[in-house]
Design a protein around this motif. Structure first.
Motif, PDB file in Angstrom:
ATOM      1  N   VAL B  87      33.710  13.009  -7.082  1.00  0.00           N
ATOM      2  CA  VAL B  87      34.645  13.874  -6.362  1.00  0.00           C
ATOM      3  C   VAL B  87      35.528  13.092  -5.385  1.00  0.00           C
ATOM      4  CG1 VAL B  87      33.241  15.951  -6.556  1.00  0.00           C
ATOM      5  CG2 VAL B  87      32.932  14.456  -4.579  1.00  0.00           C
ATOM      6  N   GLY B  88      35.414  11.757  -5.385  1.00  0.00           N
ATOM      7  CA  GLY B  88      36.295  10.943  -4.556  1.00  0.00           C
ATOM      8  C   GLY B  88      35.827  10.750  -3.129  1.00  0.00           C
ATOM      9  N   PHE B  89      34.555  11.053  -2.871  1.00  0.00           N
ATOM     10  CA  PHE B  89      33.994  10.834  -1.534  1.00  0.00           C
ATOM     11  C   PHE B  89      33.288   9.486  -1.544  1.00  0.00           C
ATOM     12  CE2 PHE B  89      31.072  11.098   1.961  1.00  0.00           C
ATOM     13  CZ  PHE B  89      31.595  12.015   2.853  1.00  0.00           C
ATOM     14  N   PRO B  90      33.671   8.541  -0.673  1.00  0.00           N
ATOM     15  CA  PRO B  90      33.027   7.219  -0.687  1.00  0.00           C
ATOM     16  C   PRO B  90      31.533   7.337  -0.372  1.00  0.00           C
ATOM     17  CG  PRO B  90      34.943   7.270   0.785  1.00  0.00           C
ATOM     18  CD  PRO B  90      34.691   8.665   0.362  1.00  0.00           C
ATOM     19  N   PRO B  91      30.652   6.959  -1.305  1.00  0.00           N
ATOM     20  CA  PRO B  91      29.210   7.120  -1.081  1.00  0.00           C
ATOM     21  C   PRO B  91      28.718   6.398   0.178  1.00  0.00           C
ATOM     22  CG  PRO B  91      29.663   6.499  -3.355  1.00  0.00           C
ATOM     23  CD  PRO B  91      30.948   6.384  -2.631  1.00  0.00           C
ATOM     24  N   ASP B  92      29.397   5.297   0.552  1.00  0.00           N
ATOM     25  CA  ASP B  92      28.967   4.557   1.745  1.00  0.00           C
ATOM     26  C   ASP B  92      29.132   5.378   3.023  1.00  0.00           C
ATOM     27  OD1 ASP B  92      28.141   1.938   0.771  1.00  0.00           O
ATOM     28  OD2 ASP B  92      30.200   1.805   0.030  1.00  0.00           O
ATOM     29  N   LEU B  93      29.933   6.443   2.963  1.00  0.00           N
ATOM     30  CA  LEU B  93      30.144   7.263   4.150  1.00  0.00           C
ATOM     31  C   LEU B  93      29.197   8.457   4.207  1.00  0.00           C
ATOM     32  CD1 LEU B  93      34.049   7.254   4.386  1.00  0.00           C
ATOM     33  CD2 LEU B  93      32.413   5.865   5.652  1.00  0.00           C
ATOM     34  N   LEU B  94      28.397   8.652   3.157  1.00  0.00           N
ATOM     35  CA  LEU B  94      27.496   9.813   3.149  1.00  0.00           C
ATOM     36  C   LEU B  94      26.472   9.782   4.292  1.00  0.00           C
ATOM     37  CD1 LEU B  94      26.515  12.444   1.715  1.00  0.00           C
ATOM     38  CD2 LEU B  94      24.826  11.012   0.590  1.00  0.00           C
ATOM     39  N   PRO B  95      25.797   8.621   4.512  1.00  0.00           N
ATOM     40  CA  PRO B  95      24.841   8.600   5.628  1.00  0.00           C
ATOM     41  C   PRO B  95      25.498   9.001   6.944  1.00  0.00           C
ATOM     42  CG  PRO B  95      24.584   6.629   4.291  1.00  0.00           C
ATOM     43  CD  PRO B  95      25.794   7.347   3.769  1.00  0.00           C
ATOM     44  N   MET B  96      26.735   8.532   7.158  1.00  0.00           N
ATOM     45  CA  MET B  96      27.477   8.883   8.361  1.00  0.00           C
ATOM     46  C   MET B  96      27.723  10.390   8.447  1.00  0.00           C
ATOM     47  SD  MET B  96      29.350   8.113  10.892  1.00  0.00           S
ATOM     48  CE  MET B  96      29.857   6.423  10.838  1.00  0.00           C
ATOM     49  N   ALA B  97      28.124  10.988   7.318  1.00  0.00           N
ATOM     50  CA  ALA B  97      28.426  12.420   7.302  1.00  0.00           C
ATOM     51  C   ALA B  97      27.181  13.243   7.630  1.00  0.00           C
ATOM     52  CB  ALA B  97      28.980  12.828   5.946  1.00  0.00           C
ATOM     53  N   ILE B  98      26.013  12.784   7.139  1.00  0.00           N
ATOM     54  CA  ILE B  98      24.783  13.534   7.417  1.00  0.00           C
ATOM     55  C   ILE B  98      24.321  13.295   8.852  1.00  0.00           C
ATOM     56  CG2 ILE B  98      22.368  13.843   6.772  1.00  0.00           C
ATOM     57  CD1 ILE B  98      23.128  12.942   3.961  1.00  0.00           C
ATOM     58  N   MET B  99      24.471  12.053   9.313  1.00  0.00           N
ATOM     59  CA  MET B  99      23.963  11.696  10.637  1.00  0.00           C
ATOM     60  C   MET B  99      24.786  12.297  11.771  1.00  0.00           C
ATOM     61  SD  MET B  99      21.615   9.951  12.159  1.00  0.00           S
ATOM     62  CE  MET B  99      20.977   8.485  11.366  1.00  0.00           C
ATOM     63  N   ARG B 100      26.103  12.413  11.564  1.00  0.00           N
ATOM     64  CA  ARG B 100      27.004  12.782  12.663  1.00  0.00           C
ATOM     65  C   ARG B 100      26.600  14.045  13.431  1.00  0.00           C
ATOM     66  NH1 ARG B 100      28.641  12.635  16.642  1.00  0.00           N
ATOM     67  NH2 ARG B 100      30.731  12.566  17.519  1.00  0.00           N
ATOM     68  N   PRO B 101      26.312  15.178  12.737  1.00  0.00           N
ATOM     69  CA  PRO B 101      25.945  16.372  13.508  1.00  0.00           C
ATOM     70  C   PRO B 101      24.555  16.280  14.125  1.00  0.00           C
ATOM     71  CG  PRO B 101      25.871  16.842  11.161  1.00  0.00           C
ATOM     72  CD  PRO B 101      26.462  15.476  11.306  1.00  0.00           C
ATOM     73  N   LEU B 102      23.720  15.333  13.648  1.00  0.00           N
ATOM     74  CA  LEU B 102      22.337  15.280  14.112  1.00  0.00           C
ATOM     75  C   LEU B 102      22.158  14.403  15.340  1.00  0.00           C
ATOM     76  CD1 LEU B 102      20.523  14.831  10.683  1.00  0.00           C
ATOM     77  CD2 LEU B 102      20.822  16.927  11.971  1.00  0.00           C
ATOM     78  N   SER B 103      22.830  13.247  15.344  1.00  0.00           N
ATOM     79  CA  SER B 103      22.563  12.286  16.409  1.00  0.00           C
ATOM     80  C   SER B 103      23.805  11.451  16.722  1.00  0.00           C
ATOM     81  CB  SER B 103      21.404  11.374  15.991  1.00  0.00           C
ATOM     82  OG  SER B 103      21.434  10.178  16.729  1.00  0.00           O
ATOM     83  N   GLY B 104      24.251  11.522  17.956  1.00  0.00           N
ATOM     84  CA  GLY B 104      25.431  10.767  18.367  1.00  0.00           C
ATOM     85  C   GLY B 104      25.195   9.266  18.311  1.00  0.00           C
ATOM     86  N   SER B 105      24.044   8.811  18.865  1.00  0.00           N
ATOM     87  CA  SER B 105      23.780   7.374  18.885  1.00  0.00           C
ATOM     88  C   SER B 105      23.529   6.876  17.468  1.00  0.00           C
ATOM     89  CB  SER B 105      22.590   7.071  19.792  1.00  0.00           C
ATOM     90  OG  SER B 105      21.459   7.783  19.351  1.00  0.00           O
TER      91      SER B 105
END
Lengths: 232, 181
Positions: B87-105
């Motif tokens: 779908v054109g979403f860079p897989p390397d950014l997935l961890p970031m997308a999941i982590m962002r709402p959970l933990s700022g640090s």
């Protein structure tokens, strides 16, 4: 909702750690973390206790800053500044928070919180936001249940609109970026879209049957029945 | 032009709080309020609010901490990579997308890692930076804000927060590709 996400996170953690410890899934680069703690499950256990401790440390740090801002907010409130701010932005606020009466201190506190967030003043934003929540809760006839105004306010907050993303710029600069500020414009666009999406979804979802406020309260001693305003 | 903008932004950030404190004190003086007494009266609430937040924050952070330490995000990445690529979403950014709402640090740590691996001025680095900049730690905000007034029935707040986050991320990835690629 929060309930299911909470359960889901913990069960996902146990499952993920379990399959790794049983050797069902091999992750690249996971050996370092495992070697340090013994196993994934041990790392998860330690993280649970560490996080519980961290939560209290965060609050301890917050208490002093909270006290300072709440002191200043009481002065601003008594001096009429908060109400002045609320009145100045009345046209916008009336659309966003139709349930909050004109000139209510909650409006002023919300404006100050959003302004602090936009300027990237995290230390000021949280206490001001909590003050706003306290004021909004005074208008809440069903304690323990979020009002429409609260959800819209938090929608704006969780979208996190910031003019200058200082922390991100810092990380880029520290990594030796030649043009860290290039991302300011893209961030403005993306967070603008996020904020508009947040407001629109909040306004649509608050009317859906699944999220609508219950018309009748469960009969409790300190709450009046349906159709009547809180008498307190 | 850029330098001027940055100078203005820095000045606004460092002057905003002092200007606010000054305005409040002067306004209170004009109204002849007992300034010191009122300040202390208001500050008293700080402790109660802090105490009220603790259980909510403990609940949230414990779940986040366990989730992060378990490597669940990496497991998800391994499973979802082919799908995301399609779908054109860079897989390397997935961890970031999941982590962002959970933990700022946690998200900042991931950003530092991505920037180190791919370069701070790479497309991926800028996409990640924009993603962090355009969003908030949704679950932390919800836990603290609702916790302070003891609200447990949060209605649509979670769905709204995550929808906004997703909209921001998609825009971030797309706009960066338009501007920088």
């Amino acid at each position: 909702m929060l309930n299911w996400i909470w359960i889901g996170l913990i069960l996902a953690a146990l499952l993920a750690a379990g399959v790794q410890d049983l050797g069902l899934v091999q992750l690249p680069g996971a050996d370092a973390a495992v070697a340090e703690k013994g196993s994934r499950m041990a790392a998860v256990t330690e993280a649970a206790f560490d996080s519980a401790k961290t939560a209290v440390n965060i609050v301890i740090g917050l208490i002093g800053i909270m006290a300072m801002w709440l002191g200043l907010m009481r002065l601003a409130d008594k001096a009429g500044l908060v109400q002045l701010l609320a009145r100045a932005l009345k046209p916008v606020l009336r659309r966003l928070f139709p349930d909050v009466p004109d000139g209510h201190p909650a409006l002023g506190a919300m404006v100050m919180n959003i302004a602090a967030n936009m300027l990237g003043l995290g230390n000021a934003a949280t206490p001001l936001g909590l003050k706003a929540m306290e004021e909004l809760d005074k208008l809440n006839p069903r304690k323990g249940t979020a009002t429409n105004a609260m959800c819209t306010f938090l929608a704006i907050n969780t979208a996190g609109f910031t003019l200058i993303p200082a922390t991100v710029l810092g990380i880029l600069a520290a990594a030796g970026s030649k043009t860290p500020h290039a991302i300011i414009s893209t961030t403005l666009i993306a967070s603008g879209v996020a904020t508009i999406t947040a407001i629109v979804t909040a306004k649509i979802l608050e009317r859906l049957p699944a999220f609508r406020l219950p018309p009748h309260d469960p009969p409790t001693a300190d709450e009046p029945g349906a159709g009547k305003e809180a008498t307190r | 032009m850029r330098e001027l903008l940055q100078a203005v932004a820095t000045a606004v950030s460092s002057w905003a709080v002092p200007a606010m404190i000054g305005t409040i004190l002067v306004a209170a003086l004009v109204r002849r309020l007992p300034v010191y007494e009122e300040f202390v009266e208001g500050a008293k609430e700080g402790f109660q609010v802090g105490l009220r937040i603790i259980p909510f924050l403990v609940a949230m952070l414990v779940a986040m901490g366990m989730f992060r330490a378990s490597g669940a995000i990496d497991v998800l990445k391994t499973i979802a990579s082919p799908l995301l690529g399609a779908v054109g979403f860079p897989p390397d950014l997935l961890p970031m997308a999941i982590m962002r709402p959970l933990s700022g640090s946690g998200a900042q740590g991931l950003l530092a890692e991505i920037v180190k691996t791919f370069g701070p001025d790479s497309l991926l680095g800028r996409q990640a930076a924009t993603m962090v900049g355009c969003s908030e730690t949704t679950f932390y905000v919800l836990a603290v804000y609702f916790g302070s007034v003891a609200i447990t029935r949060t209605r649509h707040a979670v769905v709204v927060g995550l929808t906004a986050e997703l909209a921001g991320f998609i825009t971030a990835i797309w706009v960066c590709r338009m501007v920088f690629a």
